[in-house]
Design an enzyme around this catalytic site. Structure first.
Site, mmCIF file in Angstrom:
data_model
loop_
_atom_site.group_PDB
_atom_site.id
_atom_site.type_symbol
_atom_site.label_atom_id
_atom_site.label_comp_id
_atom_site.label_asym_id
_atom_site.label_seq_id
_atom_site.Cartn_x
_atom_site.Cartn_y
_atom_site.Cartn_z
ATOM 1 N N LYS B 98 1.808 -4.043 21.635
ATOM 2 C CA LYS B 98 1.280 -3.610 20.459
ATOM 3 C C LYS B 98 0.693 -4.641 19.698
ATOM 4 O O LYS B 98 0.933 -5.704 19.204
ATOM 5 C CB LYS B 98 2.362 -3.094 19.685
ATOM 6 C CG LYS B 98 2.044 -2.748 18.099
ATOM 7 C CD LYS B 98 3.328 -2.288 17.316
ATOM 8 C CE LYS B 98 2.817 -2.248 16.019
ATOM 9 N NZ LYS B 98 3.820 -1.895 15.041
ATOM 10 N N GLY B 159 5.688 -0.675 5.973
ATOM 11 C CA GLY B 159 6.831 -0.634 5.106
ATOM 12 C C GLY B 159 6.733 0.075 3.947
ATOM 13 O O GLY B 159 7.553 0.014 3.178
ATOM 14 N N ALA B 186 2.835 2.903 11.233
ATOM 15 C CA ALA B 186 2.891 2.345 9.808
ATOM 16 C C ALA B 186 2.608 3.020 8.810
ATOM 17 O O ALA B 186 1.881 3.979 8.670
ATOM 18 C CB ALA B 186 2.064 0.932 9.738
ATOM 19 N N GLY B 187 3.464 2.962 7.681
ATOM 20 C CA GLY B 187 3.287 3.291 6.384
ATOM 21 C C GLY B 187 4.123 4.875 6.209
ATOM 22 O O GLY B 187 4.162 5.497 5.181
ATOM 23 N N ASN B 208 9.389 2.469 11.985
ATOM 24 C CA ASN B 208 10.789 1.420 11.867
ATOM 25 C C ASN B 208 11.238 1.520 10.279
ATOM 26 O O ASN B 208 12.629 2.247 10.473
ATOM 27 C CB ASN B 208 10.002 0.081 12.075
ATOM 28 C CG ASN B 208 11.355 -0.812 12.195
ATOM 29 O OD1 ASN B 208 11.137 -1.958 12.973
ATOM 30 N ND2 ASN B 208 12.483 -0.610 11.906
#
Lengths: 70, 263
Positions: B98, B159, B186-187, B208
């Site tokens: 990644k 995040g 992401a996001g 995550n």
């Protein structure tokens, strides 16, 4: 007669006795056998080349292992 | 229902890619992985000392026997990212990476120029590059041209939990790359964000923080797993087109007091 050289290991300046190869550094740092990878002066060094890789005064060594990541 | 995803020769059993950082405890991480049943786990590299902290973490991760996707998180230059990818390949024994090349510390927005250069180098070195990118169409074209089989546009900054900041751009990428593996990375904050991306045909979701910092990470992992699966199933089933006017779902013929032609 061996010379003292300064090598930065994971950001920490340390003194080692020359001549020195990368395997020696890992041995003295007690990292042999761990799941690690290494870069010398920003360039990756494959594990089969540790003993062939000469470490000189002022070299910067990065030693990494698995860590949490997203 | 299971919706496997092929990445090269590897069959992922889930379209949920789960990050392993920021959990309140190793036990919370383990329970979240159990609940998510993810297709793969993302991991990273950090400096190691003789204390061997990284080895303890790895013992937890390897017990799940899942495919591993290492990242180059925190890299700001092409050289850093390429070297980190090479180190990751040796540590994790995978050519998957990644690829993160960060261009701005406030938004953690990927540097498109550095990303393209690093991707090209790594593809030449035999990596399967998962580029963490903005949702820019031209960048997607360039990455595709140099051999990226997977594209991972952001939903929003890492995040942030904002969800899909630009659904139009994400849909456009899906429409323009119908055969490319597309992952929103992401996001994502809520399961509905993940479902929305899957409903327009994204192949997988990587997240995550939305799980690791939830009040109950394992429960949130379970919620995301369901949302991702529901979104995929809805996409496959074919979602109806939006209309401006009402369209009665209950048949009107023979309803009580029904009169043909309105008479």
């Amino acid at each position: 007669m061996s010379d003292s050289i300064k090598v930065t290991v994971n950001g920490q300046p340390k003194d080692f006795k020359a001549p020195l190869n990368l395997y020696d550094v890992l041995e003295q740092e007690e990292l042999i056998g761990m799941m690690i990878a290494v870069a010398q002066n920003g360039t990756f060094v494959a594990k089969e080349k540790y003993q062939l890789t000469v470490i000189g005064d002022g070299d910067e060594i990065e030693i990494v292992a698995p860590m949490q990541g997203g | 229902m299971n919706h496997p995803l092929n990445i090269g020769d590897t069959i992922l059993q889930s379209r949920f890619f789960l990050g392993t950082a920021g959990y309140p405890s190793p036990d919370a991480l383990s329970k979240s992985i159990e609940a998510a049943k993810p297709g793969l786990l993302t991991v990273s590299l950090r400096r190691e000392s003789k204390a061997g902290k990284g080895q303890d973490f790895w013992n937890i991760i390897k017990s799940f026997n899942l495919p591993i996707l290492p990242n180059t998180a925190g890299c700001h230059s092409v050289q850093e990212a390429v070297t980190t990818a090479e180190m990751a390949r040796e540590v994790f024994e995978t050519n998957w990476i990644k690829l993160e090349v960060i261009g701005d510390d406030y938004t953690l927005q990927p540097d498109p120029y550095g990303l393209l250069e690093a991707s090209e180098t790594l593809v030449e070195k035999g990596f399967e590059v998962f580029p963490y990118m903005t949702d820019d169409l031209i960048l997607a074209n360039r990455l595709s041209d140099i051999g990226c089989n997977i594209l991972m546009p952001w939903g929003a900054p890492i995040g942030s939990g904002r969800g899909l900041n630009n659904p139009y751009a994400l849909k456009l990428l899906r429409d323009r790359f119908p055969n490319k593996t597309l992952v929103v990375d992401a996001g994502i904050g809520a399961p509905s964000h993940a479902a929305a991306a899957m409903e327009v045909g994204y192949d997988a979701i990587l997240l995550n923080t939305a799980v690791s910092t939830a009040g109950n990470p394992a429960q949130m992992a379970s919620a995301f797993a369901k949302a991702i699966e529901a979104g995929r199933e809805a996409y496959l089933a074919g979602i109806i087109a939006k209309q401006d006017s009402a369209n009665a779902s209950t048949p009107l013929i023979d309803k009580p007091f029904w009169h043909q032609d309105g008479s």
